[in-house]
Scaffold this active site. Structure first.
Site, PDB file in Angstrom:
ATOM      1  N   GLY A   1     -43.742 -22.880  10.832  1.00  0.00           N
ATOM      2  CA  GLY A   1     -44.218 -24.157  12.324  1.00  0.00           C
ATOM      3  C   GLY A   1     -45.009 -25.523  12.027  1.00  0.00           C
ATOM      4  N   SER A   2     -45.147 -25.555  10.606  1.00  0.00           N
ATOM      5  CA  SER A   2     -46.306 -26.355  10.494  1.00  0.00           C
ATOM      6  C   SER A   2     -45.772 -27.790  10.811  1.00  0.00           C
ATOM      7  CB  SER A   2     -47.260 -26.555   9.203  1.00  0.00           C
ATOM      8  OG  SER A   2     -46.049 -26.936   8.483  1.00  0.00           O
TER       9      SER A   2
ATOM     10  N   HIS B   1     -36.743 -33.503   5.466  1.00  0.00           N
ATOM     11  CA  HIS B   1     -36.792 -32.494   4.609  1.00  0.00           C
ATOM     12  C   HIS B   1     -37.706 -32.831   3.388  1.00  0.00           C
ATOM     13  CE1 HIS B   1     -33.967 -30.372   1.191  1.00  0.00           C
ATOM     14  NE2 HIS B   1     -34.668 -31.150   0.607  1.00  0.00           N
TER      15      HIS B   1
HETATM   16  C1  GAR Z   1     -40.672 -28.443   5.759  1.00  0.00           C
HETATM   17  O1  GAR Z   1     -41.143 -28.454   4.277  1.00  0.00           O
HETATM   18  C2  GAR Z   1     -39.562 -28.800   6.097  1.00  0.00           C
HETATM   19  O2  GAR Z   1     -39.353 -29.549   5.851  1.00  0.00           O
HETATM   20  C3  GAR Z   1     -38.685 -27.832   5.208  1.00  0.00           C
HETATM   21  O3  GAR Z   1     -38.555 -26.882   5.972  1.00  0.00           O
HETATM   22  C4  GAR Z   1     -40.396 -26.749   5.648  1.00  0.00           C
HETATM   23  C5  GAR Z   1     -40.342 -26.300   6.895  1.00  0.00           C
HETATM   24  O4  GAR Z   1     -41.803 -25.837   7.195  1.00  0.00           O
HETATM   25  N1  GAR Z   1     -37.380 -28.447   5.782  1.00  0.00           N
HETATM   26  C6  GAR Z   1     -36.125 -27.976   5.158  1.00  0.00           C
HETATM   27  O5  GAR Z   1     -36.080 -27.819   3.585  1.00  0.00           O
HETATM   28  C7  GAR Z   1     -34.924 -28.344   5.653  1.00  0.00           C
HETATM   29  N2  GAR Z   1     -33.669 -28.444   4.404  1.00  0.00           N
HETATM   30  P1  GAR Z   1     -42.385 -25.560   8.875  1.00  0.00           P
HETATM   31  O6  GAR Z   1     -42.038 -24.338   9.170  1.00  0.00           O
HETATM   32  O7  GAR Z   1     -44.008 -25.296   8.631  1.00  0.00           O
HETATM   33  O8  GAR Z   1     -42.510 -27.211   9.653  1.00  0.00           O
END
Ligand code: GAR
Length: 216
Positions: free
Chosen positions: A13-14, A111
């Protein structure tokens, strides 16, 4: 009136935290009304709770392949809270075409690549294997196809020969945290419009600063 937003997460969840931070500003045009996770163990839930944002877990696992069943519960939760916009932030579950159509133009995803390059899993590894010199992140409207749809905003970083998927991911994450709140701001203030498969926006192009990589 601030637009009511639900953030959907599955993990740390950043990006969610970046959206919550931005939305805390009094002049931000959207409020984060709820964070919903499809996994009870998502670390982001605690982070959201610490920021005083209501959280909800709708476990997707018990639904197995019954995507529509999961989405019916999700839709009811969104309706109950008067949600107008959805931000997917590391939400790792695919939707049915019906759900996506219902939210078309009102649901964003982020993404970590310059789409349409490197959709799907391991985008950082894909970028490194392709030898690209510039990569980045994309905020786009969600369509039934994974990691595709009208592009709202992109941010780029230089890729170095020394990068690993981890170091590249770390730098791209900084860009993600910068552009996701800005893309939501554009959407929430009605400054983007869909033009066929494209998204047009009233924001100026990021002119004046090009990124060249590597520098000779
Ligand atoms: C992020 O890098 C987001 O861009 C990616 O998952 C990560 C979640 O990190 N999403 C995808 O790859 C979608 N296909 P987070 O939970 O720290 O936001």
């Amino acid at each position: 009136m601030k637009r009511r937003v639900a953030i959907l997460i599955s993990g740390r969840g950043s990006n969610m935290a970046a959206l919550i931070r931005a939305a805390a500003a009094s002049d931000f045009p959207a409020e984060i009304a709820v964070v919903i996770s499809n996994r009870a163990d998502a670390a982001g839930l605690e982070r959201a709770g610490q920021s005083g944002i209501p959280t909800l877990v709708i476990e997707s696992k018990p639904f197995g392949r019954d995507r529509a069943g999961f989405e019916a519960v999700l839709q009811a939760a969104l309706d109950e809270r008067g949600i107008e916009l959805i931000c997917l932030a590391g939400f790792m579950r695919l939707f049915t075409a019906d759900f996506v159509r219902r939210w078309y133009g009102r649901m964003l995803n982020i993404h970590p690549s310059l789409l349409p390059s490197f959709p799907g899993l391991d985008p950082h590894g894909q970028a490194l294997r392709a030898g690209v010199k510039i990569s980045g992140a994309t905020v786009h409207f969600v369509i039934p196809e994974t990691d595709a749809g009208p592009i709202v905003m992109q941010g780029a970083v230089a890729v170095s020969d020394h990068d690993t998927p981890d170091t590249l991911s770390e730098r791209i994450l900084e860009v993600e945290h910068r552009i996701y709140p800005e893309a939501l701001r554009l959407l929430a203030t009605g400054r983007v419009r869909l033009d066929g498969d494209l998204c047009r926006s009233e924001a100026g192009a990021g002119v004046g600063n090009f990124l060249i990589s590597p520098l000779a």
